[in-house]
Design a protein around this motif. Structure first.
Motif, short mmCIF file in Angstrom:
data_model
loop_
_atom_site.label_atom_id
_atom_site.label_comp_id
_atom_site.label_asym_id
_atom_site.label_seq_id
_atom_site.Cartn_x
_atom_site.Cartn_y
_atom_site.Cartn_z
N UNK A 151 15.88 42.06 64.40
CA UNK A 151 15.18 41.27 65.40
C UNK A 151 15.22 39.82 64.94
N UNK A 152 15.60 38.94 65.86
CA UNK A 152 15.69 37.51 65.59
C UNK A 152 14.68 36.78 66.46
N UNK A 157 16.75 32.53 66.71
CA UNK A 157 17.97 32.68 65.89
C UNK A 157 17.73 32.79 64.40
N UNK A 158 16.54 33.19 64.00
CA UNK A 158 16.23 33.44 62.59
C UNK A 158 15.86 34.92 62.45
N UNK A 159 16.57 35.62 61.56
CA UNK A 159 16.31 37.05 61.38
C UNK A 159 14.93 37.25 60.76
N UNK A 204 3.21 30.05 66.89
CA UNK A 204 4.57 29.52 66.97
C UNK A 204 5.58 30.24 66.10
N UNK A 205 5.20 31.37 65.52
CA UNK A 205 6.08 32.16 64.66
C UNK A 205 6.20 33.57 65.21
N UNK A 206 7.37 34.19 65.10
CA UNK A 206 7.58 35.56 65.56
C UNK A 206 7.42 36.55 64.43
N UNK A 207 6.79 37.70 64.74
CA UNK A 207 6.55 38.75 63.75
C UNK A 207 6.87 40.11 64.37
N UNK A 242 12.43 34.28 77.49
CA UNK A 242 11.12 33.62 77.49
C UNK A 242 10.44 33.63 76.12
N UNK A 243 10.65 34.68 75.33
CA UNK A 243 10.03 34.76 74.01
C UNK A 243 10.95 34.27 72.89
N UNK A 244 12.19 33.98 73.18
CA UNK A 244 13.13 33.54 72.14
C UNK A 244 13.49 34.65 71.18
#
Length: 145
Positions: free
Chosen positions: A52-53, A56-58, A77-80, A129-131
């Motif tokens: 999952x990225x 564009x960051x794994x 602002x960070x994905x988890x 939408x979520x990047x």
């Protein structure tokens, strides 16, 4: 075919010569072959893991061999990604692994295109939408959790 012959064909109502038909048939065949490859792939081996990225960051990798449900969420602002516990965050995608395939079961995004991708064992699933991007991969295995 020289100029005079071509003019004579046009006067007789023959707009295509046999060579023209062969060129059109070859072009049609090439278009058909590439369309089939686009829809059915090149016959490569299925993936054994997915990543999952977020922007564009794994951020997460897991195996496709074990059935599981994960939640991708955005906080500060960070994905988890974490195992899904039944109460999703405000911005989320529920990722389900089943039968060696990964897919997005549910999402809070506005267009739900990621859900419409379905489950896959090759290629990518994108949630613009979520990047978020899910990429089926070969050779990594394991899980980050």
């Amino acid at each position: 075919m020289n100029r005079e012959e071509k003019i004579e064909h046009i006067r007789k109502g023959k707009f295509f010569a046999w060579g023209d038909a062969a060129v059109f048939a070859a072009a049609f065949l090439l278009i058909a072959v590439f369309t089939l490859f686009a829809f059915f792939g090149f016959g490569g081996a299925p993936a054994d893991s997915f990543s999952v990225y977020y922007n564009n960051e794994k951020i997460f990798t897991a195996s496709l061999s074990e059935g599981a449900v994960y939640e991708f969420y955005i906080e500060g602002g960070q994905g988890y990604v974490r195992p899904y516990e039944g109460s999703p965050h405000e911005e989320y995608n529920i990722i389900e692994v089943s039968g060696g395939k990964v897919g997005v079961r549910e999402a809070s995004c506005s267009d739900h295109v990621c859900v419409l991708f379905g489950a896959t064992d090759s290629g990518e699933i994108n949630c613009l939408p979520h990047g978020m991007r899910i990429a089926a991969e070969r050779g990594e295995g394991g899980t980050d959790i």
